[in-house]
Design a protein around this motif. Structure first.
Motif, PDB file in Angstrom:
ATOM      1  N   TRP A 144       6.399 -12.082  32.597  1.00  0.00           N
ATOM      2  CA  TRP A 144       7.384 -12.039  33.673  1.00  0.00           C
ATOM      3  C   TRP A 144       7.343 -13.319  34.494  1.00  0.00           C
ATOM      4  O   TRP A 144       7.710 -13.333  35.666  1.00  0.00           O
ATOM      5  N   MET A 145       6.889 -14.406  33.890  1.00  0.00           N
ATOM      6  CA  MET A 145       6.808 -15.686  34.590  1.00  0.00           C
ATOM      7  C   MET A 145       7.804 -16.688  34.012  1.00  0.00           C
ATOM      8  O   MET A 145       8.171 -16.606  32.829  1.00  0.00           O
ATOM      9  N   TYR A 146       8.200 -17.633  34.868  1.00  0.00           N
ATOM     10  CA  TYR A 146       9.223 -18.611  34.487  1.00  0.00           C
ATOM     11  C   TYR A 146       8.854 -20.003  34.979  1.00  0.00           C
ATOM     12  O   TYR A 146       8.113 -20.165  35.947  1.00  0.00           O
ATOM     13  N   THR A 147       9.369 -20.995  34.320  1.00  0.00           N
ATOM     14  CA  THR A 147       9.345 -22.357  34.837  1.00  0.00           C
ATOM     15  C   THR A 147      10.764 -22.672  35.300  1.00  0.00           C
ATOM     16  O   THR A 147      11.723 -21.976  34.928  1.00  0.00           O
ATOM     17  N   LEU A 154      16.143 -20.794  35.549  1.00  0.00           N
ATOM     18  CA  LEU A 154      14.899 -20.193  35.086  1.00  0.00           C
ATOM     19  C   LEU A 154      14.740 -20.321  33.575  1.00  0.00           C
ATOM     20  O   LEU A 154      15.688 -20.115  32.823  1.00  0.00           O
ATOM     21  N   LYS A 155      13.518 -20.629  33.150  1.00  0.00           N
ATOM     22  CA  LYS A 155      13.189 -20.661  31.730  1.00  0.00           C
ATOM     23  C   LYS A 155      11.935 -19.817  31.527  1.00  0.00           C
ATOM     24  O   LYS A 155      10.906 -20.071  32.150  1.00  0.00           O
ATOM     25  N   PRO A 156      11.979 -18.773  30.684  1.00  0.00           N
ATOM     26  CA  PRO A 156      10.806 -17.910  30.486  1.00  0.00           C
ATOM     27  C   PRO A 156       9.592 -18.713  30.025  1.00  0.00           C
ATOM     28  O   PRO A 156       9.710 -19.591  29.162  1.00  0.00           O
ATOM     29  N   LEU A 157       8.448 -18.412  30.608  1.00  0.00           N
ATOM     30  CA  LEU A 157       7.212 -19.074  30.196  1.00  0.00           C
ATOM     31  C   LEU A 157       6.866 -18.693  28.759  1.00  0.00           C
ATOM     32  O   LEU A 157       6.396 -19.521  27.975  1.00  0.00           O
ATOM     33  N   ASP A 161      12.019 -12.098  22.136  1.00  0.00           N
ATOM     34  CA  ASP A 161      13.262 -11.674  21.502  1.00  0.00           C
ATOM     35  C   ASP A 161      13.962 -10.629  22.355  1.00  0.00           C
ATOM     36  O   ASP A 161      15.192 -10.567  22.422  1.00  0.00           O
ATOM     37  N   GLU A 162      13.155  -9.799  22.994  1.00  0.00           N
ATOM     38  CA  GLU A 162      13.695  -8.778  23.883  1.00  0.00           C
ATOM     39  C   GLU A 162      12.822  -8.716  25.126  1.00  0.00           C
ATOM     40  O   GLU A 162      11.600  -8.520  25.040  1.00  0.00           O
ATOM     41  N   VAL A 163      13.404  -8.908  26.294  1.00  0.00           N
ATOM     42  CA  VAL A 163      12.645  -8.940  27.540  1.00  0.00           C
ATOM     43  C   VAL A 163      12.072  -7.565  27.847  1.00  0.00           C
ATOM     44  O   VAL A 163      12.766  -6.548  27.781  1.00  0.00           O
ATOM     45  N   ILE A 164      10.770  -7.531  28.173  1.00  0.00           N
ATOM     46  CA  ILE A 164      10.100  -6.285  28.542  1.00  0.00           C
ATOM     47  C   ILE A 164      10.478  -5.948  29.980  1.00  0.00           C
ATOM     48  O   ILE A 164      10.237  -6.734  30.897  1.00  0.00           O
TER      49      ILE A 164
END
Length: 228
Positions: A144-147, A154-157, A161-164
């Motif tokens: 659940w973290m992003y850069t 936002l870009k997922p760390l 394929d499917e966000v929890i």
């Protein structure tokens, strides 16, 4: 000693500290910070020799007052801000031969208990791993973290394929807590690090996993120690 293997424990404590000046000997819950680690390590069933590695005369004096051996003064060049943490450990090992296992106990983890120290040693031996380090389950999941990209998007760390979406579906994630590091000395001298693919983990509870780096950490640990 464990399984006829001799155990050397090292408490590294240099005099310089940018975040909290003189942190290692700052009074916390009625004692110098380093005293909490010394007193707990002296209870170990397995540690044959407990030593301090420091270049600072005041830290050395206080450590000796609490019963910790100081067989040498650490060279100044191994006490800089930029000195890798493993270097004082390797230096101590070379100064004190004829041990089989080494235990690194940082004084900034005053909440660790005897059961954590001996538990980490036992875990390494029972698993048959060359090293074992203490970890704790993280509160914040990297899933659940992003850069932030240059355009502030936002870009997922961790790419998924499917966000929890539910916390209970997140996998357990563990982080180093800095409390206990154990290794076979011959293996460590070759690898130069406690952290390799063969390293085992010893899980500690979150309430004993604080590593003092800031004033806020210090106040939390003081409160926790005061409640014991």
């Amino acid at each position: 000693m464990i399984d006829n293997k001799k155990v050397l424990a090292i408490i590294p404590a240099r005099g310089g500290s940018k975040g909290i000046p003189r942190k290692n000997i700052k009074t916390i819950a009625g004692k110098p910070l380093i005293a909490w680690t010394i007193e707990e390590a002296k209870k170990s069933r397995y540690i044959d020799r407990l030593i301090l590695s420091s270049e600072d005369s005041e830290i050395i004096e206080i450590a000796r007052a609490y019963g910790c051996e100081v067989p040498f003064v650490r060279p100044k060049e191994l006490s800089e801000d930029t000195t890798p943490g493993i270097d004082p450990v390797l230096h101590a090992i070379n100064q004190l031969p004829n041990f089989d296992y080494v235990v690194l106990l940082q004084p900034t983890s005053p909440l660790r208990l005897l059961e954590d120290i001996d538990g980490c040693i036992e875990n390494m031996v029972s698993i048959g791993a060359p090293a074992c380090v203490s970890v704790t389950k993280t509160e914040k999941s990297p899933f659940w973290m992003y850069t932030l990209q240059g355009n502030k998007l936002l870009k997922p760390l961790i790419k998924q394929d499917e966000v929890i979406s539910r916390r209970q579906d997140l996998p357990d994630i563990y982080a180093l807590n800095g409390a206990v590091y154990v290794a076979d000395i011959n293996w460590l001298l070759i690898r130069g690090s406690f952290l390799e693919d063969e390293t085992a983990a010893f899980v500690m509870p979150r309430n004993r996993s604080s590593d003092i780096d800031t004033e806020e950490d210090f106040f939390f640990c003081e409160y926790s120690l005061g409640r014991r």
